[in-house]
Design a protein around this motif. Structure first.
Motif, PDB file in Angstrom:
ATOM      1  N   ILE A  13       0.846  -1.206   0.000  1.00 46.92           N
ATOM      2  CA  ILE A  13       0.000   0.000   0.000  1.00 46.92           C
ATOM      3  C   ILE A  13       0.878   1.251   0.000  1.00 46.92           C
ATOM      4  O   ILE A  13       0.597   2.223  -0.717  1.00 46.92           O
ATOM      5  CB  ILE A  13      -0.952  -0.014   1.210  1.00 46.92           C
ATOM      6  CG1 ILE A  13      -1.876  -1.241   1.158  1.00 46.92           C
ATOM      7  CG2 ILE A  13      -1.782   1.268   1.260  1.00 46.92           C
ATOM      8  CD1 ILE A  13      -2.624  -1.508   2.463  1.00 46.92           C
ATOM      9  N   LEU A  14       1.945   1.213   0.789  1.00 45.06           N
ATOM     10  CA  LEU A  14       2.872   2.352   0.809  1.00 45.06           C
ATOM     11  C   LEU A  14       3.544   2.507  -0.555  1.00 45.06           C
ATOM     12  O   LEU A  14       3.737   3.637  -1.044  1.00 45.06           O
ATOM     13  CB  LEU A  14       3.914   2.125   1.910  1.00 45.06           C
ATOM     14  CG  LEU A  14       4.715   3.346   2.373  1.00 45.06           C
ATOM     15  CD1 LEU A  14       3.802   4.470   2.857  1.00 45.06           C
ATOM     16  CD2 LEU A  14       5.687   2.932   3.481  1.00 45.06           C
ATOM     17  N   TRP A  15       3.877   1.387  -1.190  1.00 46.20           N
ATOM     18  CA  TRP A  15       4.456   1.393  -2.543  1.00 46.20           C
ATOM     19  C   TRP A  15       3.500   2.090  -3.514  1.00 46.20           C
ATOM     20  O   TRP A  15       3.903   2.949  -4.307  1.00 46.20           O
ATOM     21  CB  TRP A  15       4.701  -0.051  -2.962  1.00 46.20           C
ATOM     22  CG  TRP A  15       5.335  -0.288  -4.299  1.00 46.20           C
ATOM     23  CD1 TRP A  15       4.944   0.230  -5.506  1.00 46.20           C
ATOM     24  CD2 TRP A  15       6.465  -1.132  -4.567  1.00 46.20           C
ATOM     25  NE1 TRP A  15       5.740  -0.245  -6.505  1.00 46.20           N
ATOM     26  CE2 TRP A  15       6.687  -1.081  -5.962  1.00 46.20           C
ATOM     27  CE3 TRP A  15       7.290  -1.926  -3.773  1.00 46.20           C
ATOM     28  CZ2 TRP A  15       7.701  -1.810  -6.586  1.00 46.20           C
ATOM     29  CZ3 TRP A  15       8.307  -2.648  -4.389  1.00 46.20           C
ATOM     30  CH2 TRP A  15       8.521  -2.590  -5.763  1.00 46.20           C
ATOM     31  N   ILE A  16       2.218   1.710  -3.460  1.00 45.77           N
ATOM     32  CA  ILE A  16       1.219   2.327  -4.341  1.00 45.77           C
ATOM     33  C   ILE A  16       1.107   3.825  -4.048  1.00 45.77           C
ATOM     34  O   ILE A  16       1.008   4.659  -4.973  1.00 45.77           O
ATOM     35  CB  ILE A  16      -0.135   1.620  -4.183  1.00 45.77           C
ATOM     36  CG1 ILE A  16      -0.045   0.176  -4.728  1.00 45.77           C
ATOM     37  CG2 ILE A  16      -1.252   2.392  -4.888  1.00 45.77           C
ATOM     38  CD1 ILE A  16      -1.241  -0.698  -4.370  1.00 45.77           C
ATOM     39  N   TYR A  17       1.149   4.179  -2.779  1.00 46.11           N
ATOM     40  CA  TYR A  17       1.099   5.595  -2.392  1.00 46.11           C
ATOM     41  C   TYR A  17       2.257   6.367  -3.018  1.00 46.11           C
ATOM     42  O   TYR A  17       2.059   7.433  -3.639  1.00 46.11           O
ATOM     43  CB  TYR A  17       1.150   5.698  -0.871  1.00 46.11           C
ATOM     44  CG  TYR A  17       1.388   7.095  -0.353  1.00 46.11           C
ATOM     45  CD1 TYR A  17       0.376   8.055  -0.358  1.00 46.11           C
ATOM     46  CD2 TYR A  17       2.639   7.461   0.144  1.00 46.11           C
ATOM     47  CE1 TYR A  17       0.601   9.340   0.114  1.00 46.11           C
ATOM     48  CE2 TYR A  17       2.875   8.738   0.620  1.00 46.11           C
ATOM     49  CZ  TYR A  17       1.862   9.678   0.606  1.00 46.11           C
ATOM     50  OH  TYR A  17       2.083  10.948   1.076  1.00 46.11           O
ATOM     51  N   TYR A  18       3.468   5.831  -2.869  1.00 46.16           N
ATOM     52  CA  TYR A  18       4.629   6.510  -3.452  1.00 46.16           C
ATOM     53  C   TYR A  18       4.514   6.584  -4.968  1.00 46.16           C
ATOM     54  O   TYR A  18       4.904   7.583  -5.594  1.00 46.16           O
ATOM     55  CB  TYR A  18       5.917   5.774  -3.071  1.00 46.16           C
ATOM     56  CG  TYR A  18       6.328   5.923  -1.627  1.00 46.16           C
ATOM     57  CD1 TYR A  18       6.202   7.135  -0.953  1.00 46.16           C
ATOM     58  CD2 TYR A  18       6.881   4.850  -0.929  1.00 46.16           C
ATOM     59  CE1 TYR A  18       6.588   7.278   0.367  1.00 46.16           C
ATOM     60  CE2 TYR A  18       7.269   4.965   0.395  1.00 46.16           C
ATOM     61  CZ  TYR A  18       7.128   6.183   1.040  1.00 46.16           C
ATOM     62  OH  TYR A  18       7.511   6.308   2.349  1.00 46.16           O
ATOM     63  N   GLY A  19       3.971   5.522  -5.586  1.00 47.58           N
ATOM     64  CA  GLY A  19       3.821   5.503  -7.036  1.00 47.58           C
ATOM     65  C   GLY A  19       2.833   6.543  -7.528  1.00 47.58           C
ATOM     66  O   GLY A  19       3.044   7.185  -8.577  1.00 47.58           O
ATOM     67  N   ILE A  20       1.748   6.733  -6.795  1.00 48.62           N
ATOM     68  CA  ILE A  20       0.780   7.782  -7.155  1.00 48.62           C
ATOM     69  C   ILE A  20       1.429   9.156  -6.999  1.00 48.62           C
ATOM     70  O   ILE A  20       1.249  10.045  -7.840  1.00 48.62           O
ATOM     71  CB  ILE A  20      -0.487   7.653  -6.287  1.00 48.62           C
ATOM     72  CG1 ILE A  20      -1.239   6.359  -6.633  1.00 48.62           C
ATOM     73  CG2 ILE A  20      -1.392   8.866  -6.476  1.00 48.62           C
ATOM     74  CD1 ILE A  20      -2.382   6.037  -5.681  1.00 48.62           C
ATOM     75  N   LYS A  21       2.197   9.315  -5.930  1.00 46.81           N
ATOM     76  CA  LYS A  21       2.832  10.608  -5.671  1.00 46.81           C
ATOM     77  C   LYS A  21       3.866  10.959  -6.734  1.00 46.81           C
ATOM     78  O   LYS A  21       3.972  12.128  -7.149  1.00 46.81           O
ATOM     79  CB  LYS A  21       3.500  10.600  -4.290  1.00 46.81           C
ATOM     80  CG  LYS A  21       2.533  10.514  -3.115  1.00 46.81           C
ATOM     81  CD  LYS A  21       1.700  11.777  -2.945  1.00 46.81           C
ATOM     82  CE  LYS A  21       2.515  12.932  -2.438  1.00 46.81           C
ATOM     83  NZ  LYS A  21       1.684  14.154  -2.224  1.00 46.81           N
ATOM     84  N   ASP A  22       4.643   9.973  -7.194  1.00 48.19           N
ATOM     85  CA  ASP A  22       5.694  10.297  -8.166  1.00 48.19           C
ATOM     86  C   ASP A  22       5.233  10.132  -9.618  1.00 48.19           C
ATOM     87  O   ASP A  22       6.002  10.356 -10.553  1.00 48.19           O
ATOM     88  CB  ASP A  22       6.969   9.484  -7.906  1.00 48.19           C
ATOM     89  CG  ASP A  22       6.818   7.982  -8.159  1.00 48.19           C
ATOM     90  OD1 ASP A  22       5.885   7.566  -8.884  1.00 48.19           O
ATOM     91  OD2 ASP A  22       7.644   7.202  -7.637  1.00 48.19           O
ATOM     92  N   GLY A  23       3.987   9.740  -9.805  1.00 53.29           N
ATOM     93  CA  GLY A  23       3.426   9.639 -11.142  1.00 53.29           C
ATOM     94  C   GLY A  23       3.678   8.325 -11.850  1.00 53.29           C
ATOM     95  O   GLY A  23       3.210   8.133 -12.984  1.00 53.29           O
ATOM     96  N   SER A  24       4.406   7.414 -11.217  1.00 56.58           N
ATOM     97  CA  SER A  24       4.663   6.118 -11.868  1.00 56.58           C
ATOM     98  C   SER A  24       3.430   5.221 -11.875  1.00 56.58           C
ATOM     99  O   SER A  24       3.347   4.271 -12.651  1.00 56.58           O
ATOM    100  CB  SER A  24       5.834   5.405 -11.183  1.00 56.58           C
ATOM    101  OG  SER A  24       5.542   5.162  -9.804  1.00 56.58           O
ATOM    102  N   ILE A  25       2.464   5.502 -10.985  1.00 55.98           N
ATOM    103  CA  ILE A  25       1.182   4.795 -10.986  1.00 55.98           C
ATOM    104  C   ILE A  25       0.101   5.823 -11.280  1.00 55.98           C
ATOM    105  O   ILE A  25      -0.083   6.782 -10.533  1.00 55.98           O
ATOM    106  CB  ILE A  25       0.909   4.101  -9.634  1.00 55.98           C
ATOM    107  CG1 ILE A  25       1.951   3.016  -9.358  1.00 55.98           C
ATOM    108  CG2 ILE A  25      -0.501   3.503  -9.605  1.00 55.98           C
ATOM    109  CD1 ILE A  25       1.831   2.367  -7.989  1.00 55.98           C
ATOM    110  N   GLN A  26      -0.592   5.629 -12.407  1.00 59.82           N
ATOM    111  CA  GLN A  26      -1.626   6.578 -12.819  1.00 59.82           C
ATOM    112  C   GLN A  26      -2.960   5.868 -12.992  1.00 59.82           C
ATOM    113  O   GLN A  26      -3.016   4.656 -13.183  1.00 59.82           O
ATOM    114  CB  GLN A  26      -1.210   7.264 -14.126  1.00 59.82           C
ATOM    115  CG  GLN A  26       0.043   8.106 -13.975  1.00 59.82           C
ATOM    116  CD  GLN A  26       0.374   8.886 -15.239  1.00 59.82           C
ATOM    117  OE1 GLN A  26      -0.341   8.817 -16.233  1.00 59.82           O
ATOM    118  NE2 GLN A  26       1.464   9.645 -15.187  1.00 59.82           N
TER     119      GLN A  26
END
Length: 782
Positions: A530-543
């Motif tokens: 979940i933290l990984w997904i959070y960081y990914g949303i924040k840095d734009g790697s998960i859209q």
């Protein structure tokens, strides 16, 4: 049911102003009324059980949950009682306030409860024996993200579903202490059958409750000493055993219910047959894990000391009577008792264990077994008594609880025993009762199934769900299924709000992990993802991330520091994602308080995604995975336990499997370096570093730093990242993201996967499991 008679009996047990009655008063009156109405059926069934070969299931836990709704369902009177309540201007739903019986913790205890349900329904003579805990495990609350424990006084308003049987009281003798074991019987009603099983639970009480002379001498505490020490035995499930006193109390508990149960079995047999020579012909005793294995020397003690049998004859009978279910492949969970502790508390039992050990060694020498192998399997090794080895030696059958688990037992954990007696070993894949786990908890989906099949016989024959596969491409059926799932999600959201004060959006994906909190079940890996997904949303790697609610339900043992730290970490991750405006509408983390059977009934019906992510080769079976599958959730999991069989039944294309498999780990572990993964995968490093870089707070306890160190450098008894979180993390996150994306990309295609999981869940009925036990292990018949 005669509704008028029911109303007469029921209202006679209530205040004149019925509408003012509390839920507890309504429950008490309803329970007593139902018990009265079906008392003859129960009495007749008990006599039937005693007249033929029967089986006894000995377990430290029976996680039966709340009895009232389930009993109404299986007795076929749920709708009539509901109608009667409405006629009286009261609401059956008000009994949701009634608390669960606090008699277990996790899967082992829930399995035992499902087994009793299935045996009763299949008209099989199986009865359960356990302990009537006053407080059970504990009542959990979450304060500032931490688990807090309080007593779970589940009988404070009485228990109308239990009957005290003073006439069957047993005296239990320890060195320096004698206590009474007083039985309370609970009926286990079968579905559409006259059969009723009995769960006999023993409560510890003092022989002498109060010393009046000491009280008069103003030694007030000492005057009640015997009562306190006796009641401690059945006060709490799994007392903390960090000290010798805690270990003694656990051993007392195990001997307490084993001795009482065997005494009860022997008394009843002698009363009916007048001899014990044929005892093995009429009783089969299933040892649910190693907790009741002390029963083996106890049976021998009773036969030798009380009945005049030789040791050799008594051991021969024990080998025919007992069967052993193994529930774990982890050595630390295979019970071992120090010899000095057993000798101090139970000197006669210790002397018999020595005799059993000597008999084992003599048998091995007579069979020409190598000394090295004999040394590995003997019961007493150094200063430890190995209970699993005693169970393997003195049992007719040894079984694992999933295909992979049984194979691991044969290949490694119990390999020596398998090489000596392969005919003893069987696999009995666990199961769940469809009565509670869909017919009761998901009445909306059950109604749809009944409509499509044309009758409700599937509640007895779960394999009939396969007939529904033909509707997997029926848009109308799938739409109705989606609507039912959405309704159950809203019901759960409403309950979470009322119970925990947390708002959840039923329009999000419900990703659910519910199970006992343990490192090998890898709730920490879920939190990292979940933290990984959070960081990914924040840095734009998960859209374009689909809004998802991640729901956890779990209790940690009070003394399990690392597990309690994981609960705090999960809640810290929840705080981060909810407080950030970039993610608060996309990610929600909910850790529900006081997860129990009744909560599970709501969670399994609402789940879209079932998290079953234990390290491959560590989860013996799992049964939560089956409950979630039955209610139409896809499995996001490893190739472990019953997940393997779920995939075999429903298809890997309809589930989401990730991670290293057992055969992979066998090659990886010898060379595994968690620090290499940490150093070379930036996102793994970022997520794991959150434990020490100030991202989250453990309140200054140092527990997060200890988790970090355990993952990268090892700690106490294990190597670094013992459960392979870092190694599986990237594959897990990618698989989870694919699963969540599939949900939003094509809701009907995802619903088709969910539907096919439900349709192919028939194998996982505990009816199938129990029928196999009955035919191939216990030798009992309808």
């Amino acid at each position: 049911m005669d509704k008028e008679l029911f109303i007469e009996k029921f209202t006679g047990k209530l205040p004149k102003d019925i509408k003012s009655a509390s839920p507890q008063q309504l429950h008490d009156a309803l329970g007593k009324t139902v018990m009265e109405m079906f008392a003859d059926r129960w009495d007749n069934a008990r006599q039937q059980h005693l007249s033929k070969r029967r089986a006894a299931y000995l377990s430290m836990e029976f996680l039966v949950g709340r009895a009232v709704y389930n009993n109404l369902l299986v007795l076929g009177i749920y709708d009539e009682v509901d109608e009667a309540f409405r006629e009286l201007g009261i609401d059956l739903a008000s009994l949701e306030e009634i608390e669960d019986a606090a008699l277990g913790n996790g899967g082992l205890g829930r399995l035992a409860a499902c087994f009793l349900d299935s045996a009763a329904t299949l008209a099989l003579p199986l009865d359960g024996y356990g302990i009537r805990y006053k407080y059970g495990l504990f009542k959990q609350s979450i304060e500032d993200g931490f688990q807090k424990e309080d007593i779970d006084d589940w009988t404070r308003y009485g228990d109308p579903w239990s009957v005290r049987c003073d006439e069957d009281t047993v005296l239990i003798e320890y060195s320096g202490q004698t206590v009474k074991a007083v039985p309370y019987d609970m009926p286990v009603f079968g579905f559409r059958t006259e059969n009723v099983g009995t769960l006999r639970l023993w409560q510890a009480e003092p022989v002498k409750e109060f010393d009046f002379d000491l009280f008069n001498k103003q030694d007030y505490l000492e005057a009640s000493r015997e009562k306190i020490y006796a009641e401690d035995i059945s006060r709490v499930l799994y007392p903390n055993d960090d000290t010798d006193e805690g270990k003694k109390l656990r051993l007392k508990q195990q001997y307490f219910f084993s001795c009482a149960s065997l005494t009860d079995i022997i008394r009843k047999h002698k009363a009916r047959f007048g001899t014990l020579e044929n005892l093995a012909d009429y009783i089969s005793v299933q040892l649910n894990d190693t907790h009741p294995v002390i029963s083996i020397p106890e049976l021998i003690r009773q036969l030798v000391d009380n009945e005049g049998f030789t040791f050799e004859k008594a051991l021969e009978m024990a080998k025919k009577i007992f069967n052993y279910t193994n529930h774990t492949v982890m050595q630390e969970a295979l019970e071992k008792w120090r010899t000095d502790l057993v000798e101090e508390l139970l000197p006669r039992i210790y002397s018999i264990i020595i005799q059993i050990n000597e008999a084992l060694i003599a048998d091995m020498y007579a069979a020409g077994v190598q000394k090295e192998k004999t040394d590995r399997i003997k019961i007493i090794k150094g200063d430890l008594i190995h209970m699993a080895d005693m169970a393997c030696y003195a049992s007719s059958h040894i079984n694992g609880v999933a295909e992979i688990h049984t194979q691991i037992l044969k290949d490694s954990v119990l390999a020596d025993w398998f090489s000596l007696a392969p005919e003893k070993f069987r696999n009995e894949t666990n199961g769940i009762t469809q009565r509670r786990w869909i017919a009761l908890c998901n009445r909306e989906l059950s109604s749809l199934i009944t409509e499509l099949l044309g009758d409700d016989n599937w509640i007895n024959v779960l394999d009939r769900l396969r007939e529904l596969v033909k509707f997997a491409d029926d848009e109308n059926v799938l739409r109705r299924f989606i609507d039912i799932k959405q309704g159950k999600k809203q019901q759960l959201a409403d309950f979470i709000k009322a119970h925990d004060g947390i708002d959840t959006d039923a329009n999000t994906v419900f990703d659910i992990q519910i199970k006992r909190l343990h490192e090998y079940k890898r709730q920490l890996l879920n939190a990292f993802s979940i933290l990984w997904i959070y960081y990914g949303i924040k840095d734009g790697s998960i859209q374009d991330f689909t809004p998802t609610t991640f729901i956890f339900g779990a209790k940690s043992a009070p003394g399990y520091r690392r597990a309690k730290a994981i609960i705090k970490f999960i809640n810290e991750v929840g705080r981060i994602v909810s407080s950030d405006p970039d993610t608060r509408d996309l990610i929600k983390v909910v850790f529900v308080q006081n997860y129990n059977v009744s909560y599970a009934e709501k969670l399994v019906a609402a789940a879209d995604v079932s998290e079953q992510i234990s390290t491959a080769g560590t989860e013996a079976s799992g049964t939560g995975n089956m409950k979630l599958m039955l209610n139409g959730a896809v499995t996001l999991g490893t190739f472990d336990g019953a997940n393997i069989e779920i995939v075999q039944e429903a298809g890997e294309e309809n589930n989401y499997i990730f991670g290293a498999r057992v055969e992979d780990l066998e090659k990886i572990v010898p060379e595994y370096d968690s620090r290499s993964i940490f150093a070379n995968d930036p996102m793994v490093k970022k997520v794991v570093s959150s434990l020490i870089d100030g991202t989250v707070s453990d309140g200054g306890s140092g527990d997060f730093r200890e988790l970090y160190t355990a993952l990268l450098d090892g700690a106490s008894w294990h190597a670094p990242d013992h459960y392979y979180l870092l190694g599986d993390m990237r594959d897990y996150v990618e698989t989870k993201l694919r699963c969540i994306k599939d949900y939003s990309a094509d809701r009907h295609a995802f619903a088709r996967k969910q539907w096919l999981n439900m349709c192919n869940s028939g194998k996982f009925s505990s009816d199938r499991t129990i029928a196999d036990y009955a035919a191939n292990i216990w030798g009992i018949k309808q």
